[in-house]
Design a protein around this motif. Structure first.
Motif, PDB file in Angstrom:
ATOM      1  N   ILE A 150      69.301  14.986  33.706  1.00  0.00           N
ATOM      2  CA  ILE A 150      70.106  15.859  32.862  1.00  0.00           C
ATOM      3  C   ILE A 150      71.579  15.473  32.991  1.00  0.00           C
ATOM      4  CG2 ILE A 150      70.864  18.252  32.505  1.00  0.00           C
ATOM      5  CD1 ILE A 150      68.086  19.109  33.518  1.00  0.00           C
ATOM      6  N   GLY A 151      72.249  15.372  31.879  1.00  0.00           N
ATOM      7  CA  GLY A 151      73.646  14.952  31.869  1.00  0.00           C
ATOM      8  C   GLY A 151      73.827  13.478  31.596  1.00  0.00           C
ATOM      9  N   GLY A 152      72.750  12.696  31.642  1.00  0.00           N
ATOM     10  CA  GLY A 152      72.837  11.274  31.371  1.00  0.00           C
ATOM     11  C   GLY A 152      73.204  11.014  29.920  1.00  0.00           C
ATOM     12  N   ARG A 153      73.888   9.918  29.689  1.00  0.00           N
ATOM     13  CA  ARG A 153      74.454   9.605  28.378  1.00  0.00           C
ATOM     14  C   ARG A 153      74.088   8.173  27.981  1.00  0.00           C
ATOM     15  NH1 ARG A 153      79.462  11.271  25.616  1.00  0.00           N
ATOM     16  NH2 ARG A 153      79.507  12.988  27.104  1.00  0.00           N
ATOM     17  N   VAL A 154      73.777   7.993  26.709  1.00  0.00           N
ATOM     18  CA  VAL A 154      73.438   6.669  26.209  1.00  0.00           C
ATOM     19  C   VAL A 154      73.972   6.537  24.783  1.00  0.00           C
ATOM     20  CG1 VAL A 154      71.191   7.315  25.248  1.00  0.00           C
ATOM     21  CG2 VAL A 154      71.557   4.987  26.047  1.00  0.00           C
ATOM     22  N   ALA A 155      74.318   5.326  24.380  1.00  0.00           N
ATOM     23  CA  ALA A 155      74.819   5.099  23.032  1.00  0.00           C
ATOM     24  C   ALA A 155      73.746   5.436  22.002  1.00  0.00           C
ATOM     25  CB  ALA A 155      75.271   3.646  22.878  1.00  0.00           C
ATOM     26  N   LEU A 156      74.147   6.099  20.921  1.00  0.00           N
ATOM     27  CA  LEU A 156      73.211   6.375  19.835  1.00  0.00           C
ATOM     28  C   LEU A 156      72.656   5.062  19.295  1.00  0.00           C
ATOM     29  CD1 LEU A 156      75.130   9.213  17.974  1.00  0.00           C
ATOM     30  CD2 LEU A 156      72.842   9.406  18.980  1.00  0.00           C
ATOM     31  N   GLY A 157      71.335   4.987  19.251  1.00  0.00           N
ATOM     32  CA  GLY A 157      70.658   3.767  18.834  1.00  0.00           C
ATOM     33  C   GLY A 157      69.832   3.156  19.939  1.00  0.00           C
ATOM     34  N   ILE A 158      70.085   3.582  21.175  1.00  0.00           N
ATOM     35  CA  ILE A 158      69.322   3.097  22.328  1.00  0.00           C
ATOM     36  C   ILE A 158      68.322   4.170  22.743  1.00  0.00           C
ATOM     37  CG2 ILE A 158      69.431   2.539  24.788  1.00  0.00           C
ATOM     38  CD1 ILE A 158      70.288   0.258  23.133  1.00  0.00           C
ATOM     39  N   GLY A 159      67.057   3.817  22.765  1.00  0.00           N
ATOM     40  CA  GLY A 159      66.034   4.785  23.157  1.00  0.00           C
ATOM     41  C   GLY A 159      65.575   5.607  21.963  1.00  0.00           C
ATOM     42  N   GLN A 160      64.368   6.115  22.046  1.00  0.00           N
ATOM     43  CA  GLN A 160      63.760   6.792  20.906  1.00  0.00           C
ATOM     44  C   GLN A 160      64.489   8.084  20.533  1.00  0.00           C
ATOM     45  OE1 GLN A 160      61.730   4.905  19.540  1.00  0.00           O
ATOM     46  NE2 GLN A 160      61.258   3.527  21.220  1.00  0.00           N
ATOM     47  N   GLY A 161      64.909   8.864  21.531  1.00  0.00           N
ATOM     48  CA  GLY A 161      65.570  10.125  21.233  1.00  0.00           C
ATOM     49  C   GLY A 161      66.870   9.934  20.481  1.00  0.00           C
ATOM     50  N   SER A 162      67.712   9.025  20.962  1.00  0.00           N
ATOM     51  CA  SER A 162      69.003   8.820  20.297  1.00  0.00           C
ATOM     52  C   SER A 162      68.816   8.165  18.926  1.00  0.00           C
ATOM     53  CB  SER A 162      69.934   7.975  21.175  1.00  0.00           C
ATOM     54  OG  SER A 162      69.642   6.607  21.092  1.00  0.00           O
ATOM     55  N   LEU A 163      67.784   7.332  18.792  1.00  0.00           N
ATOM     56  CA  LEU A 163      67.509   6.704  17.503  1.00  0.00           C
ATOM     57  C   LEU A 163      67.049   7.741  16.479  1.00  0.00           C
ATOM     58  CD1 LEU A 163      67.425   3.967  16.048  1.00  0.00           C
ATOM     59  CD2 LEU A 163      65.046   3.743  16.804  1.00  0.00           C
TER      60      LEU A 163
END
Length: 281
Positions: free
Chosen positions: A138-151
């Motif tokens: 929880i609290g982790g951050r990833v660029a939109l486009g990486i990983g299914q959730g952000s995609l």
């Protein structure tokens, strides 16, 4: 800009340095770190970092292990963060769905929300299987486009906003070695056609995921429900059932999201952080 060289506005210099130290400590949780490591991470002198750490200890935000002498964020800090970490009520709104999905599927369920050019893990419900994810805890951050959730979030944003995020994030995504703009746009179109993101990219070996967007009453994707599991558990025979369960919960949540909630509608919020955030391996 390096905290040690950034010009100070009146009364802000030490505050900025203190937050830089806290962010560095957050990156090295839970083992903690020595002054030398923290100073190197934030670009400050050891003497300055030492003063900041002891000021934060006095406020109960940081603690020092008496045996190892390592510094880490305190329990009080996390208690404070938990109180402030749900300004929109999104976590409370989605928590029952996460519990239901985790119990039904036996897999780990993530709630990701959009934050500027990133997706942030707002909540998760851990299943029994050991998995790895792009956002981590929880609290982790990833660029939109990486990983299914952000995609899933990126694919269902308004076109103008989606284009701006693609333009900004493509250089960040290239560090993964398997993504370029053509690939990203192809994946986005595929997700828009299917209504979910669910192809294993192979970036996390042995891991697979599937996610659906949470669409608010204005038709905008503000979050995503995502399943993280082992590749063997997300074959063609099981995938439709998982997608159906995710969509059912997302459809129930979407109309309840407040479309005027400022916490969910700050497209430029976190721009500076996004520009300086390294992609999560």
């Amino acid at each position: 800009m390096n905290p040690s060289t950034e010009p100070d506005a009146p009364g802000t210099g030490m505050l900025q340095r203190a937050f830089a130290v806290m962010r560095a400590l957050g990156e090295i949780q839970p083992e903690g770190g020595r002054v030398t490591r923290i100073a190197k991470a934030v670009g400050l002198t050891q003497a300055t970092v030492h003063r900041i750490l002891h000021a934060l200890i006095a406020e109960g935000i940081v603690e020092q292990d008496q045996n190892t002498k390592l510094y880490r964020l305190s329990v009080d800090f996390f208690a404070l963060a938990a109180q402030a970490g749900n300004p929109s009520g999104m976590r409370a709104l989605c928590r029952p769905a996460l519990l239901r999905l985790c119990a039904s599927l036996g897999d780990t369920i993530f709630l990701l929300v959009k934050s500027s050019f990133d997706a942030v893990c707002l909540d998760m419900c851990e299943g029994p299987l050991p998995i790895r994810s792009f956002t981590g805890d929880i609290g982790g951050r990833v660029a939109l486009g990486i990983g299914q959730g952000s995609l899933a979030i990126l694919a269902f944003l308004p076109e103008a906003e989606r284009e701006e995020i693609i333009r900004f994030n493509v250089p960040r995504l290239r560090s993964y070695g398997v993504l370029d703009e053509v690939y990203l746009r192809t994946e986005i179109e595929r997700v828009r056609q299917l209504g979910y993101a669910g192809r294993n990219s192979g970036v996390l070996e042995g891991m697979a995921g599937v996610a659906v967007p949470i669409i608010d009453r204005t038709g905008c994707a503000v979050a995503a429900l995502s399943v993280g599991t082992l590749s063997a558990r997300l074959g063609e025979d099981r995938l439709p059932m998982v997608v159906e369960l995710l969509k059912r919960q997302a459809d129930l949540i979407g109309p309840q999201v407040n479309p005027f909630d400022v916490a969910m509608r700050r497209p430029m919020h976190g721009l500076t952080r996004a520009m300086t955030t390294e992609p999560i391996a």
